[in-house]
Scaffold this active site. Structure first.
Site, PDB file in Angstrom:
ATOM      1  CG  ASP A 106      -2.201  -1.103   1.301  1.00  0.00           C
ATOM      2  OD1 ASP A 106      -2.135  -1.756   0.010  1.00  0.00           O
ATOM      3  OD2 ASP A 106      -2.457  -1.341   2.287  1.00  0.00           O
TER       4      ASP A 106
HETATM    5  N1  URA Z   1      -1.591  -5.652   3.991  1.00  0.00           N
HETATM    6  C1  URA Z   1      -2.043  -4.275   4.137  1.00  0.00           C
HETATM    7  O1  URA Z   1      -2.778  -3.820   4.699  1.00  0.00           O
HETATM    8  N2  URA Z   1      -1.324  -3.316   3.322  1.00  0.00           N
HETATM    9  C2  URA Z   1       0.026  -4.034   2.632  1.00  0.00           C
HETATM   10  O2  URA Z   1       0.873  -3.115   2.028  1.00  0.00           O
HETATM   11  C3  URA Z   1       0.313  -5.061   2.731  1.00  0.00           C
HETATM   12  C4  URA Z   1      -0.419  -6.262   3.543  1.00  0.00           C
END
Ligand code: URA
Length: 235
Positions: A106
């Protein structure tokens, strides 16, 4: 990303604009070669790393590339974005636009991100059924309790996808910090799992993918190529 396997006549037709029917006699004449060897089989299946020439002209000659990046928070895991800097923007390589991301993080997550032009390799790492372990260090807004350990191990039902998450391992490292190991990578999975406890994720950092651990010596925003051993032994 889908594997780029395709039939040889389809590939040449697309590249040259010559119909598949018209290509047949040209195959028979020996005008096509794959990996340096004349190939008369129109239905032969090639991938993105087959070296293909037609009438002496090279149509495809790709070298596989595998990169480890230390993704900083605030950079988007995408090849193009209108608003934010992308992980591709962080690379200084002439071939950077041929690469794709093997397992996104993310926008506000950091840590180990893999980039490649090898779609079979990235599929092996990212398909949930391949069960490649990904380890994250997660900092939470509220204190952790042992109830999290059981809930993560049991799996959680995600109505939107109609799936139950695979058993995940949660280790409490301190009051606000956990290490989470997932065998899959559902959309915002970790944030959604902690969301069930109404506990916002403050920081999320990926430490490893399979056997590959993010280099301590790699500063945020920097990347390096993987060794042949790392590529082959990642899972
Ligand atoms: N889970 C999430 O919520 N975000 C990420 O970047 C990776 C795993």
């Amino acid at each position: 990303m889908q594997s780029k396997r395709t039939r040889l006549d389809r590939f040449i037709s697309k590249k040259t604009g010559i119909s598949r029917g018209s290509l047949r006699p040209l195959f028979a004449k020996g005008m096509v070669s794959v990996d340096g060897v004349v190939n008369r089989d129109t239905q032969y299946v090639i991938d993105e790393f087959s070296k293909v020439s037609f009438d002496g002209e090279e149509l495809q000659n790709n070298t596989p590339v595998y990169i480890m990046m230390h993704k900083p928070a605030g950079v988007v895991s995408a090849t193009k974005d209108e608003q934010h800097k992308t992980v591709i923007d962080l690379l200084e390589r002439p071939d950077k636009n041929t690469l794709h991301i093997a397992g996104r993080l993310d926008l506000h997550s950091s840590g180990l991100l893999l980039l490649t032009n090898d779609s079979r390799w990235s599929s092996r790492l990212t398909l949930p059924e391949k069960k490649v372990r990904k380890v994250y260090r997660v900092t939470l807004a509220n204190p952790l309790t042992d109830a999290y350990i059981e809930a993560f191990a049991k799996g959680m039902y995600f109505g939107f996808e109609d799936i139950t998450t695979r058993p995940a391992q949660l280790k409490i490292l301190s009051e606000y910090v956990a290490e989470v190991t997932l065998e899959e990578g559902r959309y915002h999975q970790i944030k959604r799992m902690f969301g069930r406890f109404r506990n916002p994720v403050v920081k999320l950092h990926r430490l490893s993918v399979g056997n590959l651990v993010l280099d301590d010596s790699l500063p945020e925003g920097q990347s390096r190529e993987l060794s042949e051993y790392e590529v082959c032994h990642i899972s």
